[in-house]
Design a protein around this motif. Sequence first.
Motif, PDB file in Angstrom:
ATOM      1  N   ASN A 260       0.846  -1.189   0.000  1.00  0.00           N
ATOM      2  CA  ASN A 260       0.000   0.000   0.000  1.00  0.00           C
ATOM      3  C   ASN A 260       0.886   1.245   0.000  1.00  0.00           C
ATOM      4  N   MET A 261       0.259   2.402   0.100  1.00  0.00           N
ATOM      5  CA  MET A 261       1.012   3.652   0.034  1.00  0.00           C
ATOM      6  C   MET A 261       2.042   3.762   1.152  1.00  0.00           C
ATOM      7  N   VAL A 262       1.692   3.295   2.337  1.00  0.00           N
ATOM      8  CA  VAL A 262       2.561   3.479   3.500  1.00  0.00           C
ATOM      9  C   VAL A 262       3.799   2.591   3.418  1.00  0.00           C
ATOM     10  N   ASN A 263       3.604   1.271   3.236  1.00  0.00           N
ATOM     11  CA  ASN A 263       4.787   0.405   3.257  1.00  0.00           C
ATOM     12  C   ASN A 263       5.659   0.577   2.013  1.00  0.00           C
ATOM     13  N   VAL A 264       5.080   1.047   0.906  1.00  0.00           N
ATOM     14  CA  VAL A 264       5.910   1.364  -0.257  1.00  0.00           C
ATOM     15  C   VAL A 264       6.814   2.558   0.053  1.00  0.00           C
ATOM     16  N   ALA A 265       6.240   3.586   0.700  1.00  0.00           N
ATOM     17  CA  ALA A 265       7.035   4.765   1.064  1.00  0.00           C
ATOM     18  C   ALA A 265       8.109   4.413   2.089  1.00  0.00           C
ATOM     19  N   ILE A 266       7.764   3.562   3.063  1.00  0.00           N
ATOM     20  CA  ILE A 266       8.740   3.164   4.080  1.00  0.00           C
ATOM     21  C   ILE A 266       9.857   2.331   3.458  1.00  0.00           C
ATOM     22  N   LEU A 267       9.496   1.419   2.537  1.00  0.00           N
ATOM     23  CA  LEU A 267      10.508   0.600   1.862  1.00  0.00           C
ATOM     24  C   LEU A 267      11.520   1.472   1.134  1.00  0.00           C
ATOM     25  N   LEU A 268      11.025   2.458   0.415  1.00  0.00           N
ATOM     26  CA  LEU A 268      11.930   3.337  -0.330  1.00  0.00           C
ATOM     27  C   LEU A 268      12.737   4.224   0.611  1.00  0.00           C
ATOM     28  N   MET A 269      12.122   4.636   1.710  1.00  0.00           N
ATOM     29  CA  MET A 269      12.805   5.511   2.661  1.00  0.00           C
ATOM     30  C   MET A 269      13.955   4.777   3.362  1.00  0.00           C
ATOM     31  N   ILE A 270      13.754   3.485   3.646  1.00  0.00           N
ATOM     32  CA  ILE A 270      14.768   2.725   4.390  1.00  0.00           C
ATOM     33  C   ILE A 270      15.858   2.182   3.472  1.00  0.00           C
ATOM     34  N   LYS A 271      15.465   1.607   2.336  1.00  0.00           N
ATOM     35  CA  LYS A 271      16.425   0.918   1.475  1.00  0.00           C
ATOM     36  C   LYS A 271      16.823   1.701   0.230  1.00  0.00           C
ATOM     37  N   GLY A 272      16.185   2.822  -0.007  1.00  0.00           N
ATOM     38  CA  GLY A 272      16.490   3.588  -1.209  1.00  0.00           C
ATOM     39  C   GLY A 272      17.887   4.195  -1.186  1.00  0.00           C
ATOM     40  N   LYS A 273      18.435   4.414  -2.381  1.00  0.00           N
ATOM     41  CA  LYS A 273      19.765   5.002  -2.528  1.00  0.00           C
ATOM     42  C   LYS A 273      19.653   6.365  -3.210  1.00  0.00           C
ATOM     43  N   TRP A 274      20.449   7.299  -2.710  1.00  0.00           N
ATOM     44  CA  TRP A 274      20.507   8.601  -3.352  1.00  0.00           C
ATOM     45  C   TRP A 274      21.355   8.505  -4.617  1.00  0.00           C
ATOM     46  N   ILE A 275      20.946   9.213  -5.630  1.00  0.00           N
ATOM     47  CA  ILE A 275      21.684   9.166  -6.891  1.00  0.00           C
ATOM     48  C   ILE A 275      23.032   9.861  -6.752  1.00  0.00           C
ATOM     49  N   ASN A 276      23.031  11.016  -6.137  1.00  0.00           N
ATOM     50  CA  ASN A 276      24.279  11.751  -5.901  1.00  0.00           C
ATOM     51  C   ASN A 276      24.034  12.795  -4.818  1.00  0.00           C
TER      52      ASN A 276
END
Length: 329
Positions: A260-276
Amino acid sequence: MKRFALAPKPAMGRFGLIPDPETYLYWLLLLFPASSSLSLSLPHQFLLLLQTLASLSSIFPLCVDPSDIGVGVSDRNLKMSRGRGVPMMDLKRSYDVEDRVVSVSIPSIIEADEADLWPLPEIDTKKSKFPCCIVWTPLPVVSWLAPFIGHIGLCREDGVILDFAGSNFINVDDFAFGPPARYLQLDRTKCCLPPNMGGHTCKYGFKHTDFGTARTWDNALSSSTRSFEHKTYNIFTCNCHSFVANCLNRLCYGGSMEWNMVNVAILLMIKGKWINGSSVVRSFLPCAVVTSLGVVLVGWPFLIGLSSFSLLLFAWFIIATYCFKNIIT
């Protein structure tokens, strides 16, 4: 020599190179008059006949029952159908084929299916190509006040970004609100891509089929795109996060259909990588500037109001997603 013309025409047997009994008789008729022309006595002719039979038997192994000689073709076929005269080589070959078929196990089929996942191209940040990735970028004004809120999209296997950017509209290869600032590449082997009802690797089975399955990653994105082309965009109830969650549920990513909207946002917030580094600055600098100006011009009440706004947004998405599921799509 006339008896040569009266001899039956030789024909290859029913087993390829192995002749039928008629062929043996043909050769005997050829050799017997030849022995008569040599003025041999009857015992010598009989001895020559036996030697001829022995020679032919050593060259062409007899695979047909001798009792079949003189029997009609249909009768011989009936006997053959009962298993008489079948070469052992053919039997062994058939057993080998059966062994090979039985030896193909379900894990080997799954491994072969996983082998169909061709290698993905490399991530190209300059061209905004992110194969099988969730991408995120800050929203104007909204992200200035609440930096954890942004716009996201999901990428195809070739790296093209798809995002739900407005009512009845899916953006293709033109990410709304600027280039991505953050990304998370997903593992396709964690998806359930059943070829049929019995091919599910997830625990949901019928529920997954009823929701909508996909055979490939891109097929799931295409199905979700067709679905969201008929939806109205609403930042509070049906937004870009809803589109990504729908795709992940269709893929049953990670063995789950509870995206859902919440766990998708949390997944990206925790495991996402900054491009630069510039992506980090672009995401947080506006919020820092607005917060600083608010504190300088208004004072601490502005900071309290800004924190309350962010808290209310977060509470709304949590409560609406998990308590009022019929509101959130």
